[in-house]
Design an enzyme around this catalytic site. Structure first.
Site, PDB file in Angstrom:
ATOM      1  N   GLY A  48       0.733  -1.155   0.045  1.00  0.00           N
ATOM      2  CA  GLY A  48       0.246   0.026  -0.030  1.00  0.00           C
ATOM      3  C   GLY A  48       0.880   1.207  -0.179  1.00  0.00           C
ATOM      4  O   GLY A  48       2.188   1.064   0.285  1.00  0.00           O
ATOM      5  N   GLN A  53       3.138   9.871   1.216  1.00  0.00           N
ATOM      6  CA  GLN A  53       4.204   8.920   1.163  1.00  0.00           C
ATOM      7  C   GLN A  53       5.244   9.466  -0.266  1.00  0.00           C
ATOM      8  O   GLN A  53       6.315   9.036  -0.032  1.00  0.00           O
ATOM      9  CB  GLN A  53       4.117   7.491   1.337  1.00  0.00           C
ATOM     10  CG  GLN A  53       3.488   6.956   2.529  1.00  0.00           C
ATOM     11  CD  GLN A  53       3.447   5.740   2.582  1.00  0.00           C
ATOM     12  OE1 GLN A  53       2.422   5.201   2.202  1.00  0.00           O
ATOM     13  NE2 GLN A  53       4.265   4.934   3.201  1.00  0.00           N
ATOM     14  N   CYS A  96       6.388  -0.294   6.972  1.00  0.00           N
ATOM     15  CA  CYS A  96       5.771   1.058   6.112  1.00  0.00           C
ATOM     16  C   CYS A  96       6.988   1.342   5.449  1.00  0.00           C
ATOM     17  O   CYS A  96       8.359   1.552   5.630  1.00  0.00           O
ATOM     18  CB  CYS A  96       5.464   2.088   7.175  1.00  0.00           C
ATOM     19  SG  CYS A  96       4.715   3.517   6.330  1.00  0.00           S
ATOM     20  N   LEU A  97       6.568   1.815   3.931  1.00  0.00           N
ATOM     21  CA  LEU A  97       7.600   2.200   2.946  1.00  0.00           C
ATOM     22  C   LEU A  97       8.434   3.575   3.539  1.00  0.00           C
ATOM     23  O   LEU A  97       9.320   3.879   3.107  1.00  0.00           O
ATOM     24  CB  LEU A  97       7.203   2.338   1.933  1.00  0.00           C
ATOM     25  CG  LEU A  97       6.696   0.964   0.906  1.00  0.00           C
ATOM     26  CD1 LEU A  97       5.971   1.467  -0.394  1.00  0.00           C
ATOM     27  CD2 LEU A  97       7.751   0.030   0.766  1.00  0.00           C
ATOM     28  N   HIS A 138      -4.242   1.071   7.818  1.00  0.00           N
ATOM     29  CA  HIS A 138      -2.728   1.531   7.978  1.00  0.00           C
ATOM     30  C   HIS A 138      -2.703   2.623   6.790  1.00  0.00           C
ATOM     31  O   HIS A 138      -2.250   3.762   7.195  1.00  0.00           O
ATOM     32  CB  HIS A 138      -1.922   0.579   7.563  1.00  0.00           C
ATOM     33  CG  HIS A 138      -0.298   0.931   7.427  1.00  0.00           C
ATOM     34  ND1 HIS A 138       0.605   0.453   8.179  1.00  0.00           N
ATOM     35  CD2 HIS A 138       0.318   1.682   6.541  1.00  0.00           C
ATOM     36  CE1 HIS A 138       1.884   1.131   8.048  1.00  0.00           C
ATOM     37  NE2 HIS A 138       1.637   2.009   6.992  1.00  0.00           N
ATOM     38  N   GLU A 139      -2.976   2.352   5.558  1.00  0.00           N
ATOM     39  CA  GLU A 139      -3.373   3.516   4.535  1.00  0.00           C
ATOM     40  C   GLU A 139      -4.149   4.618   4.882  1.00  0.00           C
ATOM     41  O   GLU A 139      -3.848   5.775   4.552  1.00  0.00           O
ATOM     42  CB  GLU A 139      -3.498   2.813   3.092  1.00  0.00           C
ATOM     43  CG  GLU A 139      -2.549   1.762   2.762  1.00  0.00           C
ATOM     44  CD  GLU A 139      -0.982   2.179   2.817  1.00  0.00           C
ATOM     45  OE1 GLU A 139      -0.551   3.377   2.685  1.00  0.00           O
ATOM     46  OE2 GLU A 139       0.010   1.273   3.217  1.00  0.00           O
ATOM     47  N   HIS A 142      -2.740   7.203   7.164  1.00  0.00           N
ATOM     48  CA  HIS A 142      -1.411   8.015   6.500  1.00  0.00           C
ATOM     49  C   HIS A 142      -2.359   9.316   5.704  1.00  0.00           C
ATOM     50  O   HIS A 142      -1.744  10.433   5.986  1.00  0.00           O
ATOM     51  CB  HIS A 142      -1.100   7.400   5.165  1.00  0.00           C
ATOM     52  CG  HIS A 142       0.246   6.463   5.519  1.00  0.00           C
ATOM     53  ND1 HIS A 142       1.553   7.071   6.196  1.00  0.00           N
ATOM     54  CD2 HIS A 142       0.446   5.251   5.320  1.00  0.00           C
ATOM     55  CE1 HIS A 142       2.357   6.316   6.236  1.00  0.00           C
ATOM     56  NE2 HIS A 142       1.897   5.021   5.770  1.00  0.00           N
TER      57      HIS A 142
HETATM   58 CO    CO Z   1       2.866   3.328   5.760  1.00  0.00          CO
END
Ligand code: CO
Length: 171
Positions: A48, A53, A96-97, A138-139, A142
């Site tokens: 995701g 991000q 997480c990226l 999670h997304e 963000h």
């Molecule tokens: Co993340």
């Protein structure tokens, strides 16, 4: 398509609530944004990726959920998503990226109901459980300026921050 720069822990944009998308105004620009975000997520081996991000102050996230058949994934494009129902509780190991190398255990709902617009601007209501429900939470976090470490107790968060300090030397 292009691979986008990923904003990592410490970038201001990760802590800000995003703006809602006016679909008609942004319609022409969205296909490229969506393609680039998808490509970036896949290349980085993520499941995701949310607007902030990649430096976008927009309420958009994409999910690339691996399917049983190897190499296949199901993509979700979420525009202005909102969680309207949550049920249950489960501990989930997440990465997480924007925090490369960090894995923490986060409490999530086991089931969620999400309303959003898809890439065609059509309203969708999605009922999800299991892994998909966790990635959605999670997304969508963000998009509210919330990252996974914000769900930790203060001592666990401090531990995570110490780890990030070490990890970020490699970023
Ligand atoms: Co993340």
């Amino acid at each position: 398509m292009a691979i986008l720069k990923i904003y990592k822990y410490g970038a201001d944009i990760l802590g800000k609530k995003t703006k809602k998308i006016n679909f008609n105004l942004l319609e022409k620009k969205l296909p490229k944004i969506i393609d680039d975000m998808t490509q970036t997520c896949l290349v980085m081996d993520g499941v995701g990726l949310a607007g902030p991000q990649v430096g976008l102050d927009l309420s958009i996230a994409i999910l690339t959920i691996p399917q049983k058949q190897e190499g296949k994934y199901k993509r979700y494009v979420l525009i202005n998503p909102e969680i309207t129902h949550k049920k249950g509780s489960i501990l989930s190991q997440e990465g997480c990226l924007s925090f490369p190398g960090l894995v923490v255990e986060v409490e999530r709902a086991t089931e969620v109901k999400v309303q959003y617009l898809n890439e065609k601007g059509l309203p969708v209501e999605l009922n999800a459980k299991g892994f998909l429900a966790i990635v959605l939470q999670h997304e969508i976090d963000h998009l509210q300026g919330i990252t996974f470490i914000d769900h930790l107790s203060s001592d666990k968060k401090q531990k995570a921050l110490d780890e990030i300090k070490q990890l970020s030397k490699q970023w």
